[in-house]
Write a protein that holds these residues in place. Structure first.
Motif, short mmCIF file in Angstrom:
data_model
loop_
_atom_site.label_atom_id
_atom_site.label_comp_id
_atom_site.label_asym_id
_atom_site.label_seq_id
_atom_site.Cartn_x
_atom_site.Cartn_y
_atom_site.Cartn_z
N ASN A 195 57.27 9.55 81.93
CA ASN A 195 58.55 8.87 81.91
C ASN A 195 58.72 8.05 83.21
N ILE A 196 57.75 7.61 83.61
CA ILE A 196 57.88 6.52 84.93
C ILE A 196 57.82 5.24 84.38
N PHE A 197 58.81 4.40 84.10
CA PHE A 197 58.80 3.19 83.59
C PHE A 197 59.04 2.11 84.64
N SER A 198 59.61 2.66 85.82
CA SER A 198 60.12 1.60 86.68
C SER A 198 60.44 2.20 87.99
N PRO A 199 60.46 1.06 88.83
CA PRO A 199 60.73 1.53 90.60
C PRO A 199 62.08 2.56 90.58
N ARG A 219 52.50 4.09 79.72
CA ARG A 219 53.53 3.23 78.86
C ARG A 219 54.20 1.99 79.62
N GLY A 220 54.70 2.55 80.65
CA GLY A 220 55.29 1.58 81.83
C GLY A 220 54.63 0.55 82.31
N VAL A 222 51.84 -0.71 80.73
CA VAL A 222 51.37 -1.50 79.57
C VAL A 222 52.83 -2.60 79.31
N ALA A 223 53.68 -1.94 79.30
CA ALA A 223 55.00 -2.87 79.12
C ALA A 223 55.33 -4.00 80.18
N ASN A 224 54.84 -3.63 81.59
CA ASN A 224 54.96 -4.46 82.69
C ASN A 224 53.92 -4.14 83.42
N PRO A 225 52.92 -5.04 83.11
CA PRO A 225 51.56 -5.05 83.94
C PRO A 225 51.32 -5.17 85.37
N ALA A 226 52.56 -5.41 85.93
CA ALA A 226 52.61 -5.82 87.41
C ALA A 226 53.35 -4.43 87.90
N LEU A 227 53.63 -3.43 87.10
CA LEU A 227 54.35 -2.32 87.66
C LEU A 227 53.79 -1.59 88.94
N PHE A 228 52.36 -1.38 88.81
CA PHE A 228 51.86 -0.86 90.15
C PHE A 228 51.95 -1.70 91.33
N SER A 312 61.92 -6.72 83.18
CA SER A 312 62.63 -5.57 82.39
C SER A 312 61.49 -4.56 82.45
N TYR A 313 61.78 -3.04 82.09
CA TYR A 313 61.07 -2.38 81.93
C TYR A 313 61.28 -1.41 80.78
#
Length: 321
Positions: A195-199, A219-220, A222-228, A312-313
């Motif tokens: 459940n880490i989907f966002s900052p 999952r997070g 894949v949804a937002n490929p810039a998350l890292f 969004s995330y």
């Protein structure tokens, strides 16, 4: 903090990894979707194609193995060593019913004596680094007390803990309290998953994650490929970046020889997660999911991209629906 890209079967293949690494470069270690050998250590050649070093050049990649037979695991690990890999990852967390019923993945956690015998054998037979991705138990995260004691006996390269039991699948809330209780107690690096989907998710759980070497996110990311990139202090995802990621991925799938219907299905799997960035595209998303031919898919996706983009995330609530 280190970042690991979780393996997601059918999504994070070599093509996905290459494009993500190219468009969103950063210090990310990718874990391959699992190799599932039979009892003799034989597995599909498609797994090897996905892991060939020349196809993953420049990517920090760790192959994952799904096996409850020590001999089979050792055979696969040695083949991967011949390819140049220095680390393999044991999947002790997959909650799928078909996997669990075969006592693989999270099914291995239902018999700790047998699991210990497996670990005895694989750690004694190879000098490869063996990391593990695990759930906290089968029907309760309280089972992690005994599981943690078992893990502490072995020279595990790193342990990624998905902070749920198998019963919780992906819908229960992670047990952050249990994770915090044990994260700092192991003599090897521990990574958090779940459940880490966002900052904001990282910030809310910062106290519980304080004993972590890093995060594994699937999952997070894949949804937002810039998350890292965002977690490392970089820029948020833009609409142009997501469009470029989508177009490059689709084009590469097709140019790599994937039939149109398979390529469309692969894109639909991505859109299940990425649609969070287009909150007003319900009609366009429905048309996209109904498409069967590439021309129809392109019409639907072009219409979707014309709707309002929101950086969004993905969220736990979306997963529940």
């Amino acid at each position: 903090m280190e970042y690991l890209f979780a393996p997601m079967e059918g999504i994070t293949s070599v093509i996905f990894r290459r494009i993500h690494h190219q468009l969103f470069p950063g210090p990310v270690t990718y874990y391959s979707p699992f190799i599932a050998p039979d009892s003799e250590g034989t597995f599909k050649t498609s797994y090897l194609k996905d892991l060939m070093p020349d196809r993953n050049e420049g990517i920090d990649l760790v192959p994952q193995i799904l096996a409850n037979n020590a001999r089979a695991f050792i055979i696969v690990a040695r083949k991967l060593k011949e390819l140049g890999y220095e680390e393999v990852n044991l999947n002790a967390g997959c909650p799928s019913g078909t996997v669990f019923s075969k006592h693989k993945g999270a099914g291995m956690l239902s018999d700790l004596m047998s699991f210990g015998q497996f670990l005895d054998a694989v750690y004694a037979a190879t000098d490869l680094k063996i990391s593990i991705k695990t759930r906290m138990g089968v029907s309760s995260t309280a089972e992690f007390e005994d599981l943690a004691e078992l893990y502490s006996r072995y020279p595990i390269h790193s342990l990624t803990i998905h902070a749920r039991d198998r019963l919780g699948m992906y819908k229960s809330l992670p047990d952050l309290e249990m994770y915090r209780k044990y994260a700092s107690s192991f003599p090897f690096p521990v990574f958090y998953n779940g459940n880490i989907f966002s900052p904001d998710d990282v910030q809310r759980a910062s106290n519980e994650l304080s004993g972590s070497a890093g995060l594994m996110i699937g999952r997070g990311a894949v949804a937002n490929p810039a998350l890292f990139r965002v977690l490392a202090g970089g820029a948020e995802l833009s609409a142009d970046e997501l469009r470029n990621f989508h177009d490059t991925f689709l084009h590469t799938l097709l140019s790599d020889g994937l039939f149109e219907n398979f390529a469309i299905n692969r894109m639909k799997e991505l859109w299940y997660y990425m649609i969070c960035c287009y909150p007003e595209a319900a009609k366009e998303y429905k048309a996209l999911n109904k498409s069967r031919k590439l021309a129809d898919y392109q019409i639907a996706v072009n219409a979707l991209f014309r709707t309002r983009f929101v950086c969004s995330y993905f969220s736990h609530e979306q997963q529940l629906h």
